[in-house]
Design a protein around this motif. Structure first.
Motif, PDB file in Angstrom:
ATOM      1  N   ASN A 160       1.104   4.220  -2.861  1.00  0.00           N
ATOM      2  CA  ASN A 160       0.981   5.648  -2.573  1.00  0.00           C
ATOM      3  C   ASN A 160       2.134   6.429  -3.181  1.00  0.00           C
ATOM      4  OD1 ASN A 160      -1.049   6.729  -0.068  1.00  0.00           O
ATOM      5  ND2 ASN A 160      -0.933   4.526  -0.371  1.00  0.00           N
ATOM      6  N   THR A 161       3.339   5.915  -3.039  1.00  0.00           N
ATOM      7  CA  THR A 161       4.521   6.589  -3.587  1.00  0.00           C
ATOM      8  C   THR A 161       4.457   6.657  -5.113  1.00  0.00           C
ATOM      9  OG1 THR A 161       5.872   5.872  -1.706  1.00  0.00           O
ATOM     10  CG2 THR A 161       7.042   6.513  -3.720  1.00  0.00           C
ATOM     11  N   ASP A 188       1.897   9.349  -6.095  1.00  0.00           N
ATOM     12  CA  ASP A 188       2.411  10.695  -5.842  1.00  0.00           C
ATOM     13  C   ASP A 188       3.430  11.108  -6.899  1.00  0.00           C
ATOM     14  OD1 ASP A 188       0.839  11.078  -3.617  1.00  0.00           O
ATOM     15  OD2 ASP A 188       2.402  10.554  -2.171  1.00  0.00           O
ATOM     16  N   TYR A 233      -6.906   2.643   0.498  1.00  0.00           N
ATOM     17  CA  TYR A 233      -5.461   2.550   0.298  1.00  0.00           C
ATOM     18  C   TYR A 233      -4.846   3.930   0.106  1.00  0.00           C
ATOM     19  CZ  TYR A 233      -7.221  -2.105  -0.889  1.00  0.00           C
ATOM     20  OH  TYR A 233      -7.898  -3.306  -0.885  1.00  0.00           O
ATOM     21  N   LEU A 234      -5.636   4.861  -0.395  1.00  0.00           N
ATOM     22  CA  LEU A 234      -5.272   6.274  -0.436  1.00  0.00           C
ATOM     23  C   LEU A 234      -6.200   7.022   0.507  1.00  0.00           C
ATOM     24  CD1 LEU A 234      -4.818   6.932  -4.288  1.00  0.00           C
ATOM     25  CD2 LEU A 234      -2.992   6.880  -2.577  1.00  0.00           C
ATOM     26  N   SER A 235      -5.701   8.062   1.128  1.00  0.00           N
ATOM     27  CA  SER A 235      -6.509   8.812   2.076  1.00  0.00           C
ATOM     28  C   SER A 235      -7.618   9.580   1.373  1.00  0.00           C
ATOM     29  CB  SER A 235      -5.624   9.787   2.858  1.00  0.00           C
ATOM     30  OG  SER A 235      -5.174  10.834   2.017  1.00  0.00           O
ATOM     31  N   TYR A 238      -7.300  12.320  -1.396  1.00  0.00           N
ATOM     32  CA  TYR A 238      -7.116  12.034  -2.820  1.00  0.00           C
ATOM     33  C   TYR A 238      -8.448  11.968  -3.566  1.00  0.00           C
ATOM     34  CZ  TYR A 238      -2.185  10.911  -2.065  1.00  0.00           C
ATOM     35  OH  TYR A 238      -0.846  10.977  -1.770  1.00  0.00           O
ATOM     36  N   SER A 251       0.829  -1.204   0.000  1.00  0.00           N
ATOM     37  CA  SER A 251       0.000   0.000   0.000  1.00  0.00           C
ATOM     38  C   SER A 251       0.868   1.260   0.000  1.00  0.00           C
ATOM     39  CB  SER A 251      -0.924  -0.010   1.220  1.00  0.00           C
ATOM     40  OG  SER A 251      -1.729   1.144   1.243  1.00  0.00           O
ATOM     41  N   GLN A 252       1.930   1.250   0.796  1.00  0.00           N
ATOM     42  CA  GLN A 252       2.827   2.411   0.851  1.00  0.00           C
ATOM     43  C   GLN A 252       3.518   2.630  -0.489  1.00  0.00           C
ATOM     44  OE1 GLN A 252       6.592   2.209   1.053  1.00  0.00           O
ATOM     45  NE2 GLN A 252       6.512   4.441   0.782  1.00  0.00           N
TER      46      GLN A 252
END
Length: 404
Positions: free
Chosen positions: A276-277, A280, A326-328, A331, A272-273
């Motif tokens: 996100n990266t 972004d 998975y994204l806040s 988003y 998940s991290q």
């Protein structure tokens, strides 16, 4: 989140302000239109348009006879998701007719040749989960086993990564993660054991290790462990460019595998991290119009163009990730703006009232004959067409996520 080419500060600020005002207005108009019960959603309109263009699903991708193929799997999985959202019999029948033309009672699959060890051929396997759930017909369960057996014999890199195909020796492509990993993970969730998820995660770990470039913090299209391919960097084995559709495939693979992993799987938070990266870093390279170029980081070069399949895939991945957590929630606006940018840049209403999606790269790869060298010139030379399944399917999926 986007590049501002004008170096004047005041002008740049005005451009940013104008862009977000336009996105906000588009968001209000487009999303409200989808939520209006009197107006069919984009998912319904595009699915109905695809059925008009291809009354029989096997003709998707301009085929003239039934073939087990990843493009059919992509589009028809979007139909399966639509059917679950709006259970109209014609959507189910459209899928079933295709699958039943190829899946035999003993679980064998016409046109599928395991000995080619082609990861692309596993993607349509996700249709079999859907068909088995809906019908409980044993042949679909047997066919799932037919495809799953490929993983046991799939050629691998020294550190355990699946070759994209047997003929693409020692190579991992971003595309392959979407073709194989979600099917692999779902089979394990349904029929396997938790320790088997480690092999699914390994495929992502190797992509993260071997394909990322330090200057962009993004993955390239492919990696050659042997470093023998002409397209491969002699030190890293990486292909030379970022192709937006390959990153779109990878983003969809990440979010779809996250859906299959249990919450207590040790590497779920890591995946998940990393997702996100990835998002972004991709947002930094969006065009001013809110979508992505064919060659991701070279929008300023002559011949590069805004490409719809990669943009639609990223739109789906972002929207799905927001809906699944998975994204806040921050988003959510980005998801709406990205989807609306796909609509405004690529969706066209034809004279017969069908919807088309424009500016799709037909195909791109590495190696083979004629040789594909992964250069900028190569990626912009491939044919561009409308209504390619690699854009149609992700657009329907993205639209469905936007309706939630």
């Amino acid at each position: 989140m986007m590049r501002i080419l004008n170096t004047n500060k005041n002008s740049a600020n005005k451009n940013i302000f104008s862009f977000f005002i336009c996105c906000l207005l588009c968001s209000i108009m487009n999303v409200s239109a989808q939520n209006n019960n009197n107006s069919p959603s984009y998912a319904v309109q595009m699915a109905n348009s695809e059925m008009t263009r291809n009354p029989q699903a096997y003709t998707i991708d301009w085929r003239t006879e039934p073939r087990w193929d990843y493009t059919h799997g992509l589009v028809l999985m979007s139909f399966a998701k639509l059917y679950q959202h709006q259970p109209k019999q014609r959507y189910f029948n459209y899928i079933k007719e295709y699958v039943d033309a190829l899946v035999m009672e003993d679980g064998s699959i016409k046109t599928y040749v395991m000995s080619k060890y082609n990861l692309d051929m596993l993607n349509a396997g996700k249709l079999l989960f859907f068909m088995f759930d809906e019908t409980k017909d044993r042949k679909y369960r047997l066919a799932l086993d037919t495809l799953y057996a490929q993983f046991k014999l799939q050629p691998r890199t020294i550190d355990g990564g699946f070759w994209h195909k047997k003929r693409y020796t020692s190579q991992m492509w971003l595309d392959g993660l979407y073709m194989a990993a979600p099917f692999y993970a779902e089979y394990i969730r349904r029929f396997g054991t938790v320790d088997q998820y480690d092999d699914v995660i390994k495929q992502f770990e190797l992509i993260e290790q071997h394909t990322y470039r330090s200057d962009t913090s993004l993955p390239v299209h492919g990696w050659d462990e042997s470093k023998q391919q002409r397209w491969a960097d002699k030190k890293t084995g990486q292909s030379p460019n970022h192709w937006s559709r390959s990153i779109g495939w990878y983003a969809m693979a990440m979010v779809d595998v996250l859906d299959q992993l249990p919450n207590d799987q040790p590497k779920k938070a890591w995946l998940s991290q990393r997702f996100n990266t990835l998002i972004d870093n991709m947002l930094k390279l969006r065009s001013d119009s809110g979508v992505w170029y064919q060659v991701t980081d070279k929008g300023e070069l002559r011949g590069n163009y805004l490409e719809s399949s990669g943009s639609a895939m990223l739109s789906y991945a972002i929207a799905r990730a927001v809906n699944q957590g998975y994204l806040s929630d921050s988003y959510q606006v980005i998801a709406k703006n990205t989807f609306n940018a796909v609509v405004s840049n690529f969706i066209k209403r034809e004279k017969d009232n069908t919807l088309s999606i424009q500016q799709v790269c037909e195909v791109a790869g590495l190696g083979a004959n004629p040789y594909r060298d992964g250069s900028f010139a190569y990626y912009i030379s491939e044919n561009v067409r409308a209504n390619d399944p690699k854009a149609v399917g992700p657009f329907i999926l993205a639209s469905l996520e936007m309706e939630k």
